[in-house]
Design a protein around this motif. Structure first.
Motif, PDB file in Angstrom:
ATOM      1  N   ASP A   1       0.859  -1.182   0.000  1.00  0.00           N
ATOM      2  CA  ASP A   1       0.000   0.000   0.000  1.00  0.00           C
ATOM      3  C   ASP A   1       0.902   1.242   0.000  1.00  0.00           C
ATOM      4  OD1 ASP A   1       1.041   0.157   2.538  1.00  0.00           O
ATOM      5  OD2 ASP A   1      -0.896   0.283   3.556  1.00  0.00           O
ATOM      6  N   THR A   2       0.310   2.409   0.204  1.00  0.00           N
ATOM      7  CA  THR A   2       1.101   3.639   0.158  1.00  0.00           C
ATOM      8  C   THR A   2       2.164   3.684   1.259  1.00  0.00           C
ATOM      9  OG1 THR A   2      -0.587   4.783   1.499  1.00  0.00           O
ATOM     10  CG2 THR A   2      -0.748   4.991  -0.892  1.00  0.00           C
ATOM     11  N   HIS A   3       1.860   3.123   2.433  1.00  0.00           N
ATOM     12  CA  HIS A   3       2.828   3.116   3.534  1.00  0.00           C
ATOM     13  C   HIS A   3       4.040   2.255   3.178  1.00  0.00           C
ATOM     14  CE1 HIS A   3       0.044   5.229   6.096  1.00  0.00           C
ATOM     15  NE2 HIS A   3      -0.849   4.267   5.996  1.00  0.00           N
TER      16      HIS A   3
ATOM     17  N   ASN B   1      10.922   2.473  -0.375  1.00  0.00           N
ATOM     18  CA  ASN B   1      11.802   3.352  -1.130  1.00  0.00           C
ATOM     19  C   ASN B   1      12.679   4.222  -0.236  1.00  0.00           C
ATOM     20  OD1 ASN B   1      11.448   3.283  -4.219  1.00  0.00           O
ATOM     21  ND2 ASN B   1       9.346   3.104  -3.477  1.00  0.00           N
ATOM     22  N   ARG B   2      12.124   4.761   0.846  1.00  0.00           N
ATOM     23  CA  ARG B   2      12.925   5.611   1.733  1.00  0.00           C
ATOM     24  C   ARG B   2      14.079   4.855   2.359  1.00  0.00           C
ATOM     25  NH1 ARG B   2       8.778   9.126   5.490  1.00  0.00           N
ATOM     26  NH2 ARG B   2       8.419  10.862   4.039  1.00  0.00           N
TER      27      ARG B   2
ATOM     28  N   VAL C   1       6.204   8.289   8.660  1.00  0.00           N
ATOM     29  CA  VAL C   1       5.009   8.910   8.088  1.00  0.00           C
ATOM     30  C   VAL C   1       5.396   9.785   6.890  1.00  0.00           C
ATOM     31  CG1 VAL C   1       3.720   8.812  10.244  1.00  0.00           C
ATOM     32  CG2 VAL C   1       5.173  10.785   9.766  1.00  0.00           C
ATOM     33  N   ALA C   2       4.388  10.161   6.117  1.00  0.00           N
ATOM     34  CA  ALA C   2       4.654  10.793   4.822  1.00  0.00           C
ATOM     35  C   ALA C   2       5.332  12.147   4.934  1.00  0.00           C
ATOM     36  CB  ALA C   2       3.346  10.907   4.040  1.00  0.00           C
TER      37      ALA C   2
ATOM     38  N   LYS D   1       9.218  10.350  11.807  1.00  0.00           N
ATOM     39  CA  LYS D   1       9.655  10.492  13.195  1.00  0.00           C
ATOM     40  C   LYS D   1      10.988   9.771  13.397  1.00  0.00           C
ATOM     41  CE  LYS D   1       4.780  10.645  14.478  1.00  0.00           C
ATOM     42  NZ  LYS D   1       3.683   9.993  15.223  1.00  0.00           N
ATOM     43  N   CYS D   2      12.015  10.301  12.741  1.00  0.00           N
ATOM     44  CA  CYS D   2      13.313   9.636  12.744  1.00  0.00           C
ATOM     45  C   CYS D   2      13.917   9.532  14.143  1.00  0.00           C
ATOM     46  CB  CYS D   2      14.269  10.360  11.799  1.00  0.00           C
ATOM     47  SG  CYS D   2      13.708  10.381  10.069  1.00  0.00           S
TER      48      CYS D   2
END
Length: 217
Positions: free
Chosen positions: A145-147, A153-154, A195-196, A200-201
């Motif tokens: 899904d989008t998450h 990718n990140r 989150v997009a 919250k690194c």
């Protein structure tokens, strides 16, 4: 189009998923269901909707219709009334009735365990089919899904230009012993930590292993 970066090496993948496992050994999905049929319906209803919103609607729906036979007895108007708080509810209600009819007429009321059969049901795409295969039948299917697309990718756990590419990257690069739970670990990580808009690194358990350059405090 810019070339995608290579996925993280095997050792980094293992380290990341080991931390996910330490934090949540047995992750579970957040959509409420009581059997395979209600899981199919819940996941189909969750498209462009939140799990919390779907759960609120399906608690009363599944209390009266937890099988395809009961859903058909409830009828289109009854289903619509129960799910009208969910986005695109009119079309989704039609799909619920249509898929219920197919399950009764072609599968003796049982949810099939193949991806092709699941995807033949109205309102059930590849992502929904993979969620059902993973959550109910225990197949290591990867529903992106989008998450998960964002996290894949990140972090470079599973880079890909589209959801199908990310799905393949997870299957190819995530160590096999983590495959059965990787869907839930990644979706929960994307929903609550990565989150997009502002990840919250500072609270991320894999921040030191993540190559994302725009880290936040």
């Amino acid at each position: 189009m810019a070339k995608l970066p290579a996925p993280l090496p095997y050792a980094a993948q293992r380290a990341i998923f080991e931390r996910f496992r330490e934090g949540e050994p047995e992750p579970v999905g957040e959509l409420e269901h009581v059997n395979a049929y209600t899981l199919v319906v819940a996941v189909a209803l969750s498209a462009q909707a939140t799990d919390a919103g779907v759960n609120k609607a399906t608690r009363t729906l599944f209390a009266v219709a937890d099988t395809p036979e009961k859903m058909l007895e409830l009828g289109l108007e009854g289903v619509t009334e129960h799910i009208k708080s969910i986005g695109l509810y009119r079309n989704k209600a039609k799909n619920v009735i249509a898929l219920s009819r197919i399950l009764v007429e072609e599968y003796n009321g049982q949810v099939p365990s193949s991806r092709a059969a699941l995807q033949s049901l109205p309102g059930v795409g590849r992502k929904t089919a993979n969620v059902v295969l993973q959550m109910w039948f225990g197949h290591p299917a990867q529903a992106v899904d989008t998450h998960i697309f964002r996290v894949g990718n990140r972090t470079r756990i599973a880079p890909g230009k589209d959801v199908d590419a990310v799905e393949r990257a997870i299957e190819d690069n995530v160590p096999v012993e983590y495959q059965s739970h990787s869907h839930h670990w990644l979706i929960l990580h994307g929903r609550y930590i990565c989150v997009a808009r502002k990840p919250k690194c500072g609270a991320c358990p894999i921040a030191d292993l993540c190559p994302y350059e725009e880290k936040t405090e």
